[in-house]
Design a protein around this motif. Structure first.
Motif, PDB file in Angstrom:
ATOM      1  N   GLY A  87       0.810  -1.208   0.000  1.00 59.01           N
ATOM      2  CA  GLY A  87       0.000   0.000   0.000  1.00 59.01           C
ATOM      3  C   GLY A  87       0.844   1.259   0.000  1.00 59.01           C
ATOM      4  N   VAL A  88       0.184   2.396  -0.157  1.00 61.35           N
ATOM      5  CA  VAL A  88       0.874   3.681  -0.180  1.00 61.35           C
ATOM      6  C   VAL A  88       0.287   4.603   0.874  1.00 61.35           C
ATOM      7  CG1 VAL A  88       1.472   3.490  -2.627  1.00 61.35           C
ATOM      8  CG2 VAL A  88      -0.651   4.636  -1.957  1.00 61.35           C
ATOM      9  N   VAL A  89       1.076   5.590   1.259  1.00 60.80           N
ATOM     10  CA  VAL A  89       0.632   6.577   2.232  1.00 60.80           C
ATOM     11  C   VAL A  89       1.116   7.950   1.769  1.00 60.80           C
ATOM     12  CG1 VAL A  89       2.670   6.257   3.705  1.00 60.80           C
ATOM     13  CG2 VAL A  89       0.569   7.245   4.670  1.00 60.80           C
ATOM     14  N   ALA A  90       0.318   8.961   1.998  1.00 60.47           N
ATOM     15  CA  ALA A  90       0.690  10.329   1.643  1.00 60.47           C
ATOM     16  C   ALA A  90       0.090  11.276   2.660  1.00 60.47           C
ATOM     17  CB  ALA A  90       0.206  10.670   0.235  1.00 60.47           C
ATOM     18  N   ALA A  91       0.555  12.500   2.632  1.00 63.53           N
ATOM     19  CA  ALA A  91       0.019  13.549   3.500  1.00 63.53           C
ATOM     20  C   ALA A  91      -0.203  14.790   2.662  1.00 63.53           C
ATOM     21  CB  ALA A  91       0.971  13.845   4.648  1.00 63.53           C
ATOM     22  N   GLU A 153       6.782   3.828   8.394  1.00 61.26           N
ATOM     23  CA  GLU A 153       7.747   3.052   9.187  1.00 61.26           C
ATOM     24  C   GLU A 153       7.073   1.876   9.871  1.00 61.26           C
ATOM     25  OE1 GLU A 153      10.998   3.249   9.838  1.00 61.26           O
ATOM     26  OE2 GLU A 153      11.399   4.903   8.451  1.00 61.26           O
ATOM     27  N   ARG A 154       5.872   2.097  10.359  1.00 66.21           N
ATOM     28  CA  ARG A 154       5.163   1.080  11.145  1.00 66.21           C
ATOM     29  C   ARG A 154       4.575  -0.023  10.276  1.00 66.21           C
ATOM     30  NH1 ARG A 154       2.143   4.451  13.285  1.00 66.21           N
ATOM     31  NH2 ARG A 154       0.163   4.129  12.208  1.00 66.21           N
ATOM     32  N   THR A 155       4.088   0.324   9.095  1.00 62.79           N
ATOM     33  CA  THR A 155       3.335  -0.646   8.290  1.00 62.79           C
ATOM     34  C   THR A 155       4.066  -1.130   7.048  1.00 62.79           C
ATOM     35  OG1 THR A 155       2.275   1.056   6.924  1.00 62.79           O
ATOM     36  CG2 THR A 155       1.210   0.496   9.033  1.00 62.79           C
ATOM     37  N   GLY A 156       5.106  -0.401   6.639  1.00 54.81           N
ATOM     38  CA  GLY A 156       5.785  -0.758   5.399  1.00 54.81           C
ATOM     39  C   GLY A 156       5.165  -0.136   4.169  1.00 54.81           C
ATOM     40  N   ALA A 157       4.125   0.684   4.347  1.00 55.33           N
ATOM     41  CA  ALA A 157       3.518   1.363   3.205  1.00 55.33           C
ATOM     42  C   ALA A 157       4.537   2.294   2.538  1.00 55.33           C
ATOM     43  CB  ALA A 157       2.297   2.160   3.653  1.00 55.33           C
ATOM     44  N   VAL A 158       4.415   2.465   1.236  1.00 54.44           N
ATOM     45  CA  VAL A 158       5.347   3.314   0.488  1.00 54.44           C
ATOM     46  C   VAL A 158       4.901   4.771   0.596  1.00 54.44           C
ATOM     47  CG1 VAL A 158       6.376   3.795  -1.761  1.00 54.44           C
ATOM     48  CG2 VAL A 158       5.805   1.431  -1.129  1.00 54.44           C
ATOM     49  N   LEU A 159       5.789   5.620   1.102  1.00 54.92           N
ATOM     50  CA  LEU A 159       5.489   7.048   1.220  1.00 54.92           C
ATOM     51  C   LEU A 159       5.586   7.703  -0.157  1.00 54.92           C
ATOM     52  CD1 LEU A 159       4.971   9.530   3.078  1.00 54.92           C
ATOM     53  CD2 LEU A 159       7.454   9.801   3.184  1.00 54.92           C
ATOM     54  N   ILE A 160       4.526   8.364  -0.587  1.00 54.76           N
ATOM     55  CA  ILE A 160       4.500   9.029  -1.893  1.00 54.76           C
ATOM     56  C   ILE A 160       4.717  10.524  -1.689  1.00 54.76           C
ATOM     57  CG2 ILE A 160       3.193   9.444  -4.000  1.00 54.76           C
ATOM     58  CD1 ILE A 160       3.960   6.505  -3.527  1.00 54.76           C
TER      59      ILE A 160
END
Length: 423
Positions: A87-91, A153-160
């Motif tokens: 999965g991916v994560v963004a802010a 960092e916690r989940t391994g999601a890719v920061l976009i």
């Protein structure tokens, strides 16, 4: 509004290479099913002002309402199957959030977007509507970025990252290809700079495409005066942090340029200018009235630079309207501010003797001057007022700065003392 300094991803040496025309063209093929080829339209008003043709790239009509979907989709499309599964994560408080959410939905990738509590409702609903899980937490985008980092960092999601990644720059560069395709004779391209991903990509594509056709093109970047990190960074030869101040152009409110786009900007962008919030408000108003288009503040800075005289006659000029996601309440305030900045909306306070007929007389004088009273406030309470005095406050619509001054002079000649209330 909040200073944004997104976390920096680890970059390989290849990340700082200027994208080639071949890879940008390949990216455009991959993006074709997702993005819209937005139109390029002439602006007769700006052409008359500049003395040469001015074109507008209507990227405010792009899917999700901004160019961000280009870079986000290209970035996500290049993830490995293992990365997609994580999965991916963004802010983001707006355009980047929507771009990542739509790209993730199209590619079947789980997406989590951290947004601050004060995010405009339309942007929140749009991001959720694209299927992303939205986490509302914290007062600022800076907090959202920290939380996104921790989530990765916690989940391994890719920061976009919104701009500091080569794949994002290549995706944004596809806009440059469209510009040269639709306006092959363009001489100058002007657009806003936040972190730098858009202008870096467009500069790489436009310069290469123009060179292939045996000509040159000039690239001008525009920053909000209160968040202009690029000029000191260019002077230093590397990205530097600045202390930003509030600006209506929150889409380009970035305290430090991205390392990856900076290297490209330093080599390919010809000039960077700044504009004030008044300039931006005027630009939004002109675009709304003359071109019938709604543009967010960050998307209007190129037009603001033209109106402010920061861009001279350089042949055919193309301004990129990079986004149209403006909150209706902000648009209402910006239009009012733009009218005031253009001298077309005047608020005055007039001390008057407390006796019958004064309001009627002042109204007659305003009408004689050809102005229109929009709002009236009449009070007997105020600091420094005598018992026999009142304050009359008028909001007046005029035809411009000269007409405003004529209205004030009409009142003065009649013995009144109008005091202009700052916007």
């Amino acid at each position: 509004m909040t200073t944004v300094t997104p976390a920096t991803e680890t970059q390989t040496p290849d990340a700082f290479m200027i994208p080639t025309l071949a890879e940008i063209e390949e990216a455009a093929k991959g993006l074709a099913p997702v993005i819209s080829h937005t139109p390029v339209l002439p602006s007769h008003t700006l052409s008359d002002l500049l003395g040469s043709p001015v074109l507008l790239k209507m990227e405010n009509l792009q899917r999700t309402g901004s160019f961000k979907v280009r870079g986000a989709t290209h970035r996500l499309s290049r993830l490995t199957p293992e990365e997609r599964a994580r999965g991916v994560v963004a802010a983001s408080a707006g355009n980047h959030a929507q771009g990542v959410a739509l790209a993730a939905q199209m590619l079947g990738i789980p997406a989590t977007i951290f947004m601050p509590l004060g995010v405009p409702v339309p942007k929140l609903l749009a991001t959720r509507g694209y299927g992303a899980e939205v986490v509302l937490e914290g007062e600022t985008v800076t907090t959202s970025l920290r939380l996104a980092d921790e989530f990765a960092e916690r989940t391994g999601a890719v920061l976009i990252h919104p701009f500091d990644h080569r794949d994002v720059v290549v995706g944004q560069a596809t806009l440059g290809l469209e510009l040269l395709e639709d306006a092959p004779d363009v001489d100058t391209i002007i657009m806003g700079i936040g972190g730098g991903g858009l202008i870096a990509g467009v500069a790489a594509a436009a310069k290469a495409a123009a060179a292939r056709a045996g000509r040159t093109v000039r690239i001008i970047g525009v920053q909000a005066e209160n968040a202009a990190a690029m000029p000191p960074s260019l002077a230093a030869g590397h990205p530097v942090d600045i202390v930003t101040r509030p600006t209506i152009a929150d889409g380009i409110l970035v305290a430090r340029p991205g390392a990856v786009p900076f290297e490209i900007i330093q080599e390919l962008v010809d000039e960077v200018v700044t504009v004030t919030d008044d300039d931006i408000a005027r630009a939004i108003l002109v675009l709304l009235e003359q071109s019938r288009v709604v543009v967010e503040p960050a998307g209007a800075v190129g037009v603001a630079a033209i109106l402010a005289g920061k861009v001279k006659d350089t042949g055919t000029t193309l301004a990129v309207l990079s986004g149209g996601n403006i909150d209706p309440l902000l648009l209402q305030r910006v239009v009012s501010h733009g009218l005031a900045a253009s001298g077309r909306y005047l608020t005055i306070r007039i001390p008057l003797p407390d006796r019958p007929g004064q309001l009627s007389r002042v109204s007659e004088l305003v009408a004689e001057a050809g102005a229109n009273v929009m709002e009236v406030m009449h009070t007997r309470h105020g600091q420094g007022l005598q018992i026999s005095e009142v304050i009359l406050q008028l909001s007046i619509e005029t035809r411009g700065a000269e007409h405003s001054e004529l209205t004030l002079e009409t009142l003065r000649r009649a013995g009144y003392n109008p005091i202009v209330v700052p916007d």
